[in-house]
Scaffold this motif. Structure first.
Motif, PDB file in Angstrom:
ATOM      1  N   ARG A  80       6.318  16.337  94.893  1.00  0.00           N
ATOM      2  CA  ARG A  80       4.922  16.775  94.986  1.00  0.00           C
ATOM      3  C   ARG A  80       4.795  18.197  94.465  1.00  0.00           C
ATOM      4  NH1 ARG A  80       3.804  16.128 101.070  1.00  0.00           N
ATOM      5  NH2 ARG A  80       5.930  16.811 101.040  1.00  0.00           N
ATOM      6  N   LEU A  81       3.585  18.559  94.141  1.00  0.00           N
ATOM      7  CA  LEU A  81       3.326  19.904  93.650  1.00  0.00           C
ATOM      8  C   LEU A  81       3.576  20.949  94.732  1.00  0.00           C
ATOM      9  CD1 LEU A  81       2.392  21.408  91.147  1.00  0.00           C
ATOM     10  CD2 LEU A  81       0.062  21.196  91.977  1.00  0.00           C
ATOM     11  N   ALA A  82       3.312  20.591  95.969  1.00  0.00           N
ATOM     12  CA  ALA A  82       3.549  21.529  97.071  1.00  0.00           C
ATOM     13  C   ALA A  82       5.035  21.881  97.181  1.00  0.00           C
ATOM     14  CB  ALA A  82       3.051  20.943  98.385  1.00  0.00           C
ATOM     15  N   ASP A  83       5.913  20.905  96.967  1.00  0.00           N
ATOM     16  CA  ASP A  83       7.357  21.173  96.979  1.00  0.00           C
ATOM     17  C   ASP A  83       7.733  22.148  95.869  1.00  0.00           C
ATOM     18  OD1 ASP A  83       7.755  19.382  99.077  1.00  0.00           O
ATOM     19  OD2 ASP A  83       8.020  17.693  97.711  1.00  0.00           O
ATOM     20  N   ARG A  84       7.108  21.988  94.736  1.00  0.00           N
ATOM     21  CA  ARG A  84       7.389  22.870  93.605  1.00  0.00           C
ATOM     22  C   ARG A  84       6.929  24.294  93.887  1.00  0.00           C
ATOM     23  NH1 ARG A  84       5.710  17.955  90.285  1.00  0.00           N
ATOM     24  NH2 ARG A  84       7.741  17.178  89.618  1.00  0.00           N
ATOM     25  N   ILE A  85       5.768  24.431  94.514  1.00  0.00           N
ATOM     26  CA  ILE A  85       5.260  25.765  94.832  1.00  0.00           C
ATOM     27  C   ILE A  85       6.165  26.459  95.840  1.00  0.00           C
ATOM     28  CG2 ILE A  85       3.349  27.021  95.922  1.00  0.00           C
ATOM     29  CD1 ILE A  85       1.455  24.980  94.621  1.00  0.00           C
ATOM     30  N   VAL A  86       6.615  25.740  96.851  1.00  0.00           N
ATOM     31  CA  VAL A  86       7.522  26.318  97.848  1.00  0.00           C
ATOM     32  C   VAL A  86       8.842  26.718  97.191  1.00  0.00           C
ATOM     33  CG1 VAL A  86       8.862  25.814  99.921  1.00  0.00           C
ATOM     34  CG2 VAL A  86       6.473  25.149  99.802  1.00  0.00           C
ATOM     35  N   ALA A  87       9.347  25.883  96.277  1.00  0.00           N
ATOM     36  CA  ALA A  87      10.597  26.207  95.587  1.00  0.00           C
ATOM     37  C   ALA A  87      10.431  27.458  94.726  1.00  0.00           C
ATOM     38  CB  ALA A  87      11.039  25.029  94.727  1.00  0.00           C
ATOM     39  N   ILE A  88       9.307  27.595  94.064  1.00  0.00           N
ATOM     40  CA  ILE A  88       9.059  28.791  93.257  1.00  0.00           C
ATOM     41  C   ILE A  88       8.973  30.023  94.148  1.00  0.00           C
ATOM     42  CG2 ILE A  88       7.318  29.930  91.822  1.00  0.00           C
ATOM     43  CD1 ILE A  88       6.803  27.150  90.578  1.00  0.00           C
ATOM     44  N   ASN A  89       8.349  29.889  95.307  1.00  0.00           N
ATOM     45  CA  ASN A  89       8.278  31.002  96.258  1.00  0.00           C
ATOM     46  C   ASN A  89       9.673  31.393  96.730  1.00  0.00           C
ATOM     47  OD1 ASN A  89       7.217  32.936  97.942  1.00  0.00           O
ATOM     48  ND2 ASN A  89       6.698  31.499  99.555  1.00  0.00           N
ATOM     49  N   MET A  90      10.505  30.408  97.007  1.00  0.00           N
ATOM     50  CA  MET A  90      11.872  30.696  97.444  1.00  0.00           C
ATOM     51  C   MET A  90      12.682  31.371  96.342  1.00  0.00           C
ATOM     52  SD  MET A  90      12.885  27.367  99.716  1.00  0.00           S
ATOM     53  CE  MET A  90      14.569  27.881  99.846  1.00  0.00           C
ATOM     54  N   ILE A  91      12.480  30.930  95.097  1.00  0.00           N
ATOM     55  CA  ILE A  91      13.184  31.562  93.977  1.00  0.00           C
ATOM     56  C   ILE A  91      12.779  33.031  93.880  1.00  0.00           C
ATOM     57  CG2 ILE A  91      13.355  31.630  91.460  1.00  0.00           C
ATOM     58  CD1 ILE A  91      13.195  28.551  91.508  1.00  0.00           C
ATOM     59  N   GLY A  92      11.488  33.300  94.019  1.00  0.00           N
ATOM     60  CA  GLY A  92      11.027  34.685  93.974  1.00  0.00           C
ATOM     61  C   GLY A  92      11.623  35.527  95.086  1.00  0.00           C
ATOM     62  N   THR A  93      11.655  34.980  96.283  1.00  0.00           N
ATOM     63  CA  THR A  93      12.207  35.713  97.428  1.00  0.00           C
ATOM     64  C   THR A  93      13.691  35.985  97.248  1.00  0.00           C
ATOM     65  OG1 THR A  93      10.568  34.697  98.874  1.00  0.00           O
ATOM     66  CG2 THR A  93      12.498  35.677  99.927  1.00  0.00           C
ATOM     67  N   MET A  94      14.424  34.976  96.793  1.00  0.00           N
ATOM     68  CA  MET A  94      15.862  35.169  96.602  1.00  0.00           C
ATOM     69  C   MET A  94      16.153  36.112  95.438  1.00  0.00           C
ATOM     70  SD  MET A  94      17.697  31.607  97.625  1.00  0.00           S
ATOM     71  CE  MET A  94      16.591  30.450  96.864  1.00  0.00           C
ATOM     72  N   THR A  95      15.293  36.142  94.452  1.00  0.00           N
ATOM     73  CA  THR A  95      15.462  37.097  93.358  1.00  0.00           C
ATOM     74  C   THR A  95      15.281  38.523  93.865  1.00  0.00           C
ATOM     75  OG1 THR A  95      14.666  35.459  91.772  1.00  0.00           O
ATOM     76  CG2 THR A  95      14.640  37.756  91.067  1.00  0.00           C
ATOM     77  N   ILE A  96      14.337  38.706  94.760  1.00  0.00           N
ATOM     78  CA  ILE A  96      14.131  40.027  95.364  1.00  0.00           C
ATOM     79  C   ILE A  96      15.386  40.451  96.130  1.00  0.00           C
ATOM     80  CG2 ILE A  96      12.806  41.280  97.111  1.00  0.00           C
ATOM     81  CD1 ILE A  96      10.414  39.441  96.265  1.00  0.00           C
ATOM     82  N   VAL A  97      15.975  39.515  96.866  1.00  0.00           N
ATOM     83  CA  VAL A  97      17.195  39.827  97.612  1.00  0.00           C
ATOM     84  C   VAL A  97      18.343  40.141  96.652  1.00  0.00           C
ATOM     85  CG1 VAL A  97      18.918  38.870  99.196  1.00  0.00           C
ATOM     86  CG2 VAL A  97      16.498  38.480  99.616  1.00  0.00           C
ATOM     87  N   GLU A  98      18.430  39.399  95.556  1.00  0.00           N
ATOM     88  CA  GLU A  98      19.471  39.662  94.555  1.00  0.00           C
ATOM     89  C   GLU A  98      19.345  41.081  93.998  1.00  0.00           C
ATOM     90  OE1 GLU A  98      22.035  38.134  92.857  1.00  0.00           O
ATOM     91  OE2 GLU A  98      22.027  36.296  94.008  1.00  0.00           O
ATOM     92  N   ILE A  99      18.119  41.478  93.680  1.00  0.00           N
ATOM     93  CA  ILE A  99      17.913  42.820  93.136  1.00  0.00           C
ATOM     94  C   ILE A  99      18.258  43.879  94.183  1.00  0.00           C
ATOM     95  CG2 ILE A  99      16.196  44.423  92.205  1.00  0.00           C
ATOM     96  CD1 ILE A  99      14.743  41.958  91.046  1.00  0.00           C
ATOM     97  N   ALA A 100      17.913  43.623  95.450  1.00  0.00           N
ATOM     98  CA  ALA A 100      18.235  44.582  96.517  1.00  0.00           C
ATOM     99  C   ALA A 100      19.751  44.700  96.697  1.00  0.00           C
ATOM    100  CB  ALA A 100      17.578  44.153  97.820  1.00  0.00           C
ATOM    101  N   LEU A 142       1.490  37.345  94.455  1.00  0.00           N
ATOM    102  CA  LEU A 142       0.268  37.006  93.726  1.00  0.00           C
ATOM    103  C   LEU A 142       0.416  35.696  92.957  1.00  0.00           C
ATOM    104  CD1 LEU A 142      -0.908  40.480  92.407  1.00  0.00           C
ATOM    105  CD2 LEU A 142      -1.942  39.084  94.182  1.00  0.00           C
ATOM    106  N   ALA A 143       1.588  35.467  92.382  1.00  0.00           N
ATOM    107  CA  ALA A 143       1.815  34.223  91.642  1.00  0.00           C
ATOM    108  C   ALA A 143       1.722  33.012  92.563  1.00  0.00           C
ATOM    109  CB  ALA A 143       3.178  34.261  90.958  1.00  0.00           C
ATOM    110  N   VAL A 144       2.281  33.098  93.747  1.00  0.00           N
ATOM    111  CA  VAL A 144       2.228  31.985  94.689  1.00  0.00           C
ATOM    112  C   VAL A 144       0.802  31.764  95.183  1.00  0.00           C
ATOM    113  CG1 VAL A 144       2.987  31.199  96.972  1.00  0.00           C
ATOM    114  CG2 VAL A 144       4.637  32.136  95.372  1.00  0.00           C
ATOM    115  N   VAL A 145       0.061  32.839  95.409  1.00  0.00           N
ATOM    116  CA  VAL A 145      -1.330  32.694  95.822  1.00  0.00           C
ATOM    117  C   VAL A 145      -2.141  32.006  94.729  1.00  0.00           C
ATOM    118  CG1 VAL A 145      -3.446  33.979  96.341  1.00  0.00           C
ATOM    119  CG2 VAL A 145      -1.320  34.591  97.475  1.00  0.00           C
ATOM    120  N   VAL A 146      -1.950  32.404  93.485  1.00  0.00           N
ATOM    121  CA  VAL A 146      -2.678  31.786  92.375  1.00  0.00           C
ATOM    122  C   VAL A 146      -2.297  30.321  92.227  1.00  0.00           C
ATOM    123  CG1 VAL A 146      -2.913  31.791  89.859  1.00  0.00           C
ATOM    124  CG2 VAL A 146      -3.097  33.927  91.127  1.00  0.00           C
TER     125      VAL A 146
END
Length: 112
Positions: A33-53, A77-81
């Motif tokens: 589902r599209l909702a699964d994809r949005i959650v996965a994209i949000n998780m990728i963004g969060t983990m990327t932030i942790v990687e940079i930290a 903002l990307a997840v909200v959009v």
């Protein structure tokens, strides 16, 4: 001695998070589902932030924390959009009556 253990630990953390990002990328591509994809994209963004930290700690570069903050704002903002787009598409399908049986069942469960 402690510094070598500390750097090794940070390196292992970065490798593990990189593997988890790959799993989330697979979920984003294969998600049923599209909702699964949005959650996965949000998780990728969060983990990327942790990687940079973690990279900022590993390299002892404080400017990378600023990059983390900027990336967090852009990711949010990307997840909200994406969520607004998903909501609009769902409402349009609901109005026109093109919902799948699975979506109709989920809607009934939400109403109860």
């Amino acid at each position: 001695m402690y510094e070598a253990v500390y750097h090794g630990f940070l390196l292992i953390c970065m490798i593990v998070i990189s593997i988890l990002i790959i799993f989330c990328l697979i979920r984003a591509v294969l998600g049923p589902r599209l909702a699964d994809r949005i959650v996965a994209i949000n998780m990728i963004g969060t983990m990327t932030i942790v990687e940079i930290a973690i990279l900022a700690l590993y390299m002892r570069e404080s400017y990378l924390f600023d990059v983390c903050l900027i990336y967090a704002m852009i990711s949010f903002l990307a997840v909200v959009v994406l969520t607004k787009i998903y909501e609009g598409a769902y409402q349009e399908r609901k109005i026109t009556g093109h919902l799948t049986m699975k979506e109709k069942d989920e809607e009934k469960e939400d109403d109860e």
